[in-house]
Design a protein around this motif. Structure first.
Motif, PDB file in Angstrom:
ATOM      1  N   ASP A  83       0.996  -1.256  -0.337  1.00 20.20           N
ATOM      2  CA  ASP A  83      -0.677   0.399   0.082  1.00 20.20           C
ATOM      3  C   ASP A  83       1.075   0.779   0.096  1.00 20.20           C
ATOM      4  OD1 ASP A  83      -2.431   1.722   0.232  1.00 20.20           O
ATOM      5  OD2 ASP A  83      -3.171   1.675   2.242  1.00 20.20           O
ATOM      6  N   GLU A  84       0.432   2.199  -0.984  1.00 25.22           N
ATOM      7  CA  GLU A  84       0.897   3.629  -0.638  1.00 25.22           C
ATOM      8  C   GLU A  84      -0.088   4.495  -0.433  1.00 25.22           C
ATOM      9  OE1 GLU A  84       3.658   4.131  -3.358  1.00 25.22           O
ATOM     10  OE2 GLU A  84       1.871   2.656  -4.617  1.00 25.22           O
ATOM     11  N   VAL A  85       0.692   5.630   1.096  1.00 24.15           N
ATOM     12  CA  VAL A  85      -0.417   6.499   1.176  1.00 24.15           C
ATOM     13  C   VAL A  85       0.696   7.649   1.360  1.00 24.15           C
ATOM     14  CG1 VAL A  85      -2.077   7.295   2.962  1.00 24.15           C
ATOM     15  CG2 VAL A  85      -1.601   5.078   3.280  1.00 24.15           C
ATOM     16  N   ASP A  86      -0.108   8.996   0.751  1.00 22.17           N
ATOM     17  CA  ASP A  86       0.914   9.408   0.490  1.00 22.17           C
ATOM     18  C   ASP A  86       2.579   9.379   0.276  1.00 22.17           C
ATOM     19  OD1 ASP A  86      -1.247  11.651   0.953  1.00 22.17           O
ATOM     20  OD2 ASP A  86      -0.692  11.557   3.649  1.00 22.17           O
ATOM     21  N   VAL A  90       3.585   1.226   2.959  1.00 23.75           N
ATOM     22  CA  VAL A  90       3.481  -0.157   3.860  1.00 23.75           C
ATOM     23  C   VAL A  90       3.777  -1.329   3.131  1.00 23.75           C
ATOM     24  CG1 VAL A  90       1.587  -1.640   5.155  1.00 23.75           C
ATOM     25  CG2 VAL A  90       0.973   0.765   4.281  1.00 23.75           C
ATOM     26  N   ILE A  91       4.761  -2.182   3.666  1.00 24.53           N
ATOM     27  CA  ILE A  91       5.737  -3.515   3.492  1.00 24.53           C
ATOM     28  C   ILE A  91       4.954  -4.608   4.047  1.00 24.53           C
ATOM     29  CG2 ILE A  91       7.872  -3.866   3.142  1.00 24.53           C
ATOM     30  CD1 ILE A  91       8.904  -1.478   2.586  1.00 24.53           C
ATOM     31  N   PHE A  92       4.623  -5.535   4.019  1.00 30.06           N
ATOM     32  CA  PHE A  92       4.956  -6.966   4.357  1.00 30.06           C
ATOM     33  C   PHE A  92       5.686  -7.688   3.763  1.00 30.06           C
ATOM     34  CE2 PHE A  92       2.682 -10.958   3.721  1.00 30.06           C
ATOM     35  CZ  PHE A  92       2.035 -11.644   5.115  1.00 30.06           C
ATOM     36  N   SER A  93       6.169  -8.033   4.751  1.00 28.88           N
ATOM     37  CA  SER A  93       7.568  -9.397   4.896  1.00 28.88           C
ATOM     38  C   SER A  93       7.299 -10.587   5.945  1.00 28.88           C
ATOM     39  CB  SER A  93       8.521  -8.680   5.096  1.00 28.88           C
ATOM     40  OG  SER A  93       9.124  -8.028   6.111  1.00 28.88           O
ATOM     41  N   THR A 104       7.012   3.136   6.126  1.00 29.79           N
ATOM     42  CA  THR A 104       7.656   3.479   6.110  1.00 29.79           C
ATOM     43  C   THR A 104       8.462   4.685   4.806  1.00 29.79           C
ATOM     44  OG1 THR A 104      10.888   3.064   5.225  1.00 29.79           O
ATOM     45  CG2 THR A 104       9.013   2.227   4.080  1.00 29.79           C
ATOM     46  N   ASP A 105       9.131   6.029   5.281  1.00 26.90           N
ATOM     47  CA  ASP A 105       8.441   6.972   4.060  1.00 26.90           C
ATOM     48  C   ASP A 105       9.819   6.466   2.374  1.00 26.90           C
ATOM     49  OD1 ASP A 105      11.282   7.399   5.494  1.00 26.90           O
ATOM     50  OD2 ASP A 105      10.158   9.723   6.163  1.00 26.90           O
ATOM     51  N   GLY A 106      10.447   5.135   3.324  1.00 28.58           N
ATOM     52  CA  GLY A 106      11.973   5.323   2.829  1.00 28.58           C
ATOM     53  C   GLY A 106      12.555   5.313   2.652  1.00 28.58           C
ATOM     54  N   GLU A 107      12.646   6.620   3.844  1.00 29.23           N
ATOM     55  CA  GLU A 107      14.587   6.060   4.615  1.00 29.23           C
ATOM     56  C   GLU A 107      14.192   5.735   5.948  1.00 29.23           C
ATOM     57  OE1 GLU A 107      16.127   9.911   4.201  1.00 29.23           O
ATOM     58  OE2 GLU A 107      15.850   9.894   1.719  1.00 29.23           O
ATOM     59  N   LYS A 121      -2.830  -4.175  13.227  1.00 28.96           N
ATOM     60  CA  LYS A 121      -2.148  -2.424  13.605  1.00 28.96           C
ATOM     61  C   LYS A 121      -1.479  -1.237  12.726  1.00 28.96           C
ATOM     62  CE  LYS A 121      -0.837  -5.534  18.022  1.00 28.96           C
ATOM     63  NZ  LYS A 121       0.930  -5.624  18.511  1.00 28.96           N
ATOM     64  N   ILE A 122      -0.832  -1.062  12.307  1.00 30.61           N
ATOM     65  CA  ILE A 122      -0.671  -0.640  11.262  1.00 30.61           C
ATOM     66  C   ILE A 122      -1.278   0.350  10.734  1.00 30.61           C
ATOM     67  CG2 ILE A 122      -0.477  -1.581   9.062  1.00 30.61           C
ATOM     68  CD1 ILE A 122       2.480   0.052   9.532  1.00 30.61           C
ATOM     69  N   ALA A 123      -3.088  -0.291   9.934  1.00 30.33           N
ATOM     70  CA  ALA A 123      -4.098   0.169   9.758  1.00 30.33           C
ATOM     71  C   ALA A 123      -4.211   1.588  11.216  1.00 30.33           C
ATOM     72  CB  ALA A 123      -5.168  -0.494   9.211  1.00 30.33           C
ATOM     73  N   LEU A 124      -4.459   0.831  12.526  1.00 32.60           N
ATOM     74  CA  LEU A 124      -4.526   1.977  13.005  1.00 32.60           C
ATOM     75  C   LEU A 124      -3.960   2.703  13.725  1.00 32.60           C
ATOM     76  CD1 LEU A 124      -6.563   2.607  16.019  1.00 32.60           C
ATOM     77  CD2 LEU A 124      -5.239   0.904  16.853  1.00 32.60           C
ATOM     78  N   TYR A 125      -2.852   2.790  13.231  1.00 34.84           N
ATOM     79  CA  TYR A 125      -1.499   3.935  13.729  1.00 34.84           C
ATOM     80  C   TYR A 125      -1.048   4.903  12.003  1.00 34.84           C
ATOM     81  CZ  TYR A 125       3.289   5.603  13.222  1.00 34.84           C
ATOM     82  OH  TYR A 125       3.884   6.471  13.607  1.00 34.84           O
ATOM     83  N   MET A 126      -1.532   4.123  11.054  1.00 37.31           N
ATOM     84  CA  MET A 126      -2.086   4.939  10.289  1.00 37.31           C
ATOM     85  C   MET A 126      -3.446   6.037  10.227  1.00 37.31           C
ATOM     86  SD  MET A 126      -0.748   2.948   6.534  1.00 37.31           S
ATOM     87  CE  MET A 126      -2.155   2.214   6.660  1.00 37.31           C
ATOM     88  N   GLU A 127      -4.321   5.783  10.646  1.00 32.39           N
ATOM     89  CA  GLU A 127      -5.321   6.011  10.603  1.00 32.39           C
ATOM     90  C   GLU A 127      -5.289   6.897  12.071  1.00 32.39           C
ATOM     91  OE1 GLU A 127      -9.373   5.040  12.992  1.00 32.39           O
ATOM     92  OE2 GLU A 127      -8.886   3.882  11.272  1.00 32.39           O
ATOM     93  N   GLU A 128      -4.181   7.135  12.936  1.00 35.58           N
ATOM     94  CA  GLU A 128      -4.570   7.893  14.392  1.00 35.58           C
ATOM     95  C   GLU A 128      -3.118   8.765  13.881  1.00 35.58           C
ATOM     96  OE1 GLU A 128      -3.724   5.182  17.354  1.00 35.58           O
ATOM     97  OE2 GLU A 128      -6.057   5.185  17.556  1.00 35.58           O
ATOM     98  N   CYS A 129      -2.200   8.300  13.340  1.00 30.65           N
ATOM     99  CA  CYS A 129      -0.919   9.206  13.156  1.00 30.65           C
ATOM    100  C   CYS A 129      -0.738   9.503  12.033  1.00 30.65           C
ATOM    101  CB  CYS A 129      -0.110   8.678  13.288  1.00 30.65           C
ATOM    102  SG  CYS A 129      -0.273   7.472  14.821  1.00 30.65           S
ATOM    103  N   LEU A 130      -1.785   9.491  11.202  1.00 31.42           N
ATOM    104  CA  LEU A 130      -1.581  10.139   9.734  1.00 31.42           C
ATOM    105  C   LEU A 130      -2.532  11.473   8.700  1.00 31.42           C
ATOM    106  CD1 LEU A 130       0.236   7.440   6.908  1.00 31.42           C
ATOM    107  CD2 LEU A 130       1.652   8.567   8.603  1.00 31.42           C
TER     108      LEU A 130
END
Length: 130
Positions: A83-86, A90-93, A104-107, A121-130
């Motif tokens: 996924d990409e947001v702005d 989002v990387i799955f491994s 990540t922002d790439g760096e 958890k990553i979905a919740l983090y993105m909802e609350e923090c981005l």
């Protein structure tokens, strides 16, 4: 160590028995021993979406699902952008037989979650923090 030919035959039987039903395939994968399941999850016999569904038991949006379906499960060793947001990705491994989801922002890594709750958890983090 699992023989590749036996693993390929097992994968064929699983696909035939599950008939493209993600939930049924995940339940059948649950019945395998950890070594065999791990061998399948690091092979080209499953796609990355099947591994994703196994761990998170949910269907992502259509674009994410298609991205995962286009990659072999073995590609998860290096990670896949799902996924990409702005400016963020989002990387799955998979690391040490455990699912990992990273924002990540790439760096820099902004968030990293492991285990069966990682995607939620990553979905919740993105909802609350981005």
């Amino acid at each position: 160590m699992v023989d590749y030919l036996e693993l390929a035959e097992l994968a064929d039987r699983l696909f035939e028995a599950s008939d493209d039903d993600d939930e049924l395939l995940a339940k059948m994968l649950d019945t395998l021993d950890a070594e065999t399941r791990g061998a399948l999850f690091s092979s080209d016999l499953l796609n990355a979406y099947q591994v994703f569904y196994y761990y998170f038991r949910e269907t992502p949006d259509e674009l994410t699902k298609e991205r995962l379906q286009l990659h072999a499960a073995s590609d998860l060793a290096r990670g896949l952008v799902i996924d990409e947001v702005d400016i963020y990705e989002v990387i799955f491994s998979m690391e040490d037989a455990e699912p990992v989801v990273i924002l990540t922002d790439g760096e820099n890594t902004l968030a990293r979650f492991n285990g069966a709750e990682a995607y939620a958890k990553i979905a919740l983090y993105m909802e609350e923090c981005l």
